[in-house]
Design an enzyme around this catalytic site. Structure first.
Site, PDB file in Angstrom:
ATOM      1  N   GLU A 142       5.379  47.801  20.523  1.00 11.34           N
ATOM      2  CA  GLU A 142       6.181  48.224  21.135  1.00 11.34           C
ATOM      3  C   GLU A 142       7.149  49.035  20.088  1.00 11.34           C
ATOM      4  O   GLU A 142       7.745  48.595  19.057  1.00 11.34           O
ATOM      5  CB  GLU A 142       7.186  46.827  21.450  1.00 11.34           C
ATOM      6  CG  GLU A 142       8.300  47.073  22.609  1.00 11.34           C
ATOM      7  CD  GLU A 142       9.647  47.540  22.231  1.00 11.34           C
ATOM      8  OE1 GLU A 142       9.973  48.779  22.052  1.00 11.34           O
ATOM      9  OE2 GLU A 142      10.230  46.611  21.974  1.00 11.34           O
ATOM     10  N   CYS A 165      15.714  50.577  21.228  1.00 12.49           N
ATOM     11  CA  CYS A 165      14.319  51.418  21.844  1.00 12.49           C
ATOM     12  C   CYS A 165      14.330  51.735  23.235  1.00 12.49           C
ATOM     13  O   CYS A 165      13.885  52.802  23.329  1.00 12.49           O
ATOM     14  CB  CYS A 165      13.017  50.782  21.570  1.00 12.49           C
ATOM     15  SG  CYS A 165      12.916  49.171  22.267  1.00 12.49           S
TER      16      CYS A 165
END
Length: 512
Positions: free
Chosen positions: A280, A314
């Protein structure tokens, strides 16, 4: 977890969130050693490293610095815990789920302590640590606790005299490397499904923020997980991280962090034993505001989407595309929001923005802000550090941003909102997808046809419609393109931590 307007939903039986407790200002840090086999160990090298409070720049404590020999020891413990006939392997699935529920109970009990540690170590507001990070952590453990006795194979019809079925078995020893922006929450995202499926774990927390992981280790021992099931080795990426990524006895690794480091993790995993990898990684996420959107909602969500957690997400809404008819009004309202955002002491309940994590990140953000000024973007507000405030940066808004500017292309990971203009849907789809990343996207419109068209066209693992940062333990999360691969959360996460075995049994005659 965050709701559509940046508030928090709690899921309490009465629908009311618990009151925000007072942070524990003079909290003693009790757990600073390496956790292996349910015991605390000094590093084999004898080295320690300091962890600092980004808000005050003061040293909190020193933590044992792991290295490859410590990882080897942790893997040995995890392997022993996974051996056939071990207490962990003999434990039935329902009991695994009960252990995870009990762990969630202890996290709930010590929620204020963990939120205080998270605020000390990361600089994030205590308000957010308590209501977002800890809430998400508890829900994740409880969600996967419920899955433990529901992981099952299938019976497969065949055209021969056989019985054919599948078994979903644990992979074995799993490595995990967690980031500094959501230390405990990202740990839960990895640990909960791994344990739910019956694996054992060797985990490295980010060197900037190891304290909540080590405190959680004490709760894992208190709950009664067998020795060796969870092992936590604090240290640095080039040593501990590299050792986990390349270890031949680790069968799977889950990593959250930058795309650059993600490439190194995948390379090391491939060169060693082709271990399974879940990544991720970064994002440069488009937030598309159509002219027919509820502008109040869109402005607030875009604001929270980029400034939440000091912009260190993110998923940050770091490219806001606004349709030209409402562009000027959107910019005006966004500037008002940014100027009013409370920045300061993260232990103050009114604070919504704390400091950046460290000097390196602080300098990177300011350098990108300067690039925006030089490349012709219009600085609407902010654009500099807070006076006499250490690692604090003013909430910054740029308008007249174009696609070729660095602030529109690079992941800033800070409190900077670039606002771009678009004319029509086909144009904005092309521009939104013109990036190596594909983590999240958001769309604000009252038109269902537009919403569905954009949801289908945007190359992102998650698309939010009229909301932002709406995370749920039940919903899978992961990226397209260079934002990573594999999925965390939801039923999809179980596939990342299990092997599917096909069993075929020959019969004397075909069953009807």
């Amino acid at each position: 977890m965050a709701t559509t307007n940046g508030a928090v939903e709690n899921g309490q039986p009465d629908g009311k969130p618990p009151a925000l407790p007072r942070p524990i200002r003079n909290l003693e840090v009790k757990f600073t050693k390496i956790f292996i086999n349910n015991d605390w160990h000094e590093s084999k090298s004898g080295r320690k490293f300091a962890t600092y409070n980004p808000s005050t720049l003061e040293k909190i404590c020193e933590v044992e610095e792991g290295d490859k020999p410590d990882v080897d020891k942790a893997v040995e413990a995890a392997q022993a815990a996974f051996q056939r006939g071990s207490p962990w392997r003999r434990l039935d699935a329902l009991s695994r789920g009960q252990l995870l529920h009990q762990l969630a109970d202890l996290v709930e009990r010590d929620r204020a302590i963990l939120a205080t540690l998270e605020t000390m170590d990361t600089g994030k507001p205590f308000l957010h640590a308590f209501f977002v990070d800890l809430e998400g952590c508890i829900k994740t453990f409880r969600y996967f606790a419920g899955w433990a006795d529901k992981i099952q194979g299938r019976t497969i019809p065949t055209d021969d005299n056989v019985v054919c079925f599948t078994r979903h078995e644990p992979i074995g020893v799993c490595g995990a490397i967690t980031p500094w922006n959501f230390p405990l929450l990202m740990l839960a995202w990895k640990l909960a499904p791994a344990l739910c499926c019956g694996n054992t774990v060797v985990l490295k927390p980010a060197e900037q923020t190891p304290l909540t992981a080590l405190y959680l280790a004490s709760l894992i021992k208190e709950v009664g997980f067998p020795p060796g099931v969870v092992n936590i080795v604090p240290g640095f990426g080039p040593t501990v991280g590299a050792a986990i990524s390349s270890h031949p006895q680790i069968n799977k690794i889950a990593f959250t962090g930058s795309t650059e480091v993600g490439k190194l993790v995948r390379e090391a995993a491939s060169r060693s034993n082709l271990k399974r990898v879940t990544l991720e990684l970064g994002g440069k996420n488009p937030c598309i505001v159509c002219a027919d959107a509820d502008l109040d909602l869109a402005v607030e969500c875009a604001h929270q989407g980029v400034f939440f957690n000091q912009g260190q997400c993110c998923t940050a809404a770091s490219r806001v595309f606004v349709e030209e008819q409402v562009y000027g009004e959107f910019v005006r309202r966004s500037v008002e929001f940014a100027k009013k955002r409370p920045v300061g002491d993260p232990f103050d309940a009114k604070t919504e923005q704390g400091p950046q994590i460290d000097q390196k990140q602080f300098d990177k953000i300011l350098e990108l802000i300067e690039s925006g000024k030089k490349e012709g973007a219009k600085l609407e507000c902010g654009g500099s550090a807070m006076e006499d405030r250490g690692l604090f940066i003013k909430p910054t808004v740029f308008s007249d941003v174009t696609d070729n500017m660095r602030i529109a292309k690079e992941e800033i990971f800070g409190p900077v909102q670039p606002i771009l203009k678009f004319k029509n849907l086909e144009e904005v789809i092309k521009r939104a997808n013109s990036t190596d990343y594909g983590l999240t996207a958001a769309v604000f419109t009252k038109n269902l046809d537009k919403a569905l068209k954009l949801a289908a066209a945007l190359e992102s693992g998650t698309v939010w419609i009229n909301c932002y940062n709406a995370f749920y333990a039940q919903a899978p999360f992961g990226g397209f393109k260079m934002s990573g691969n594999g999925r965390e959360l939801g039923e999809y996460a179980l596939a990342e931590y299990t092997e599917v075995k096909t069993v075929t049994i020959k019969l004397e005659e075909k069953n009807p």
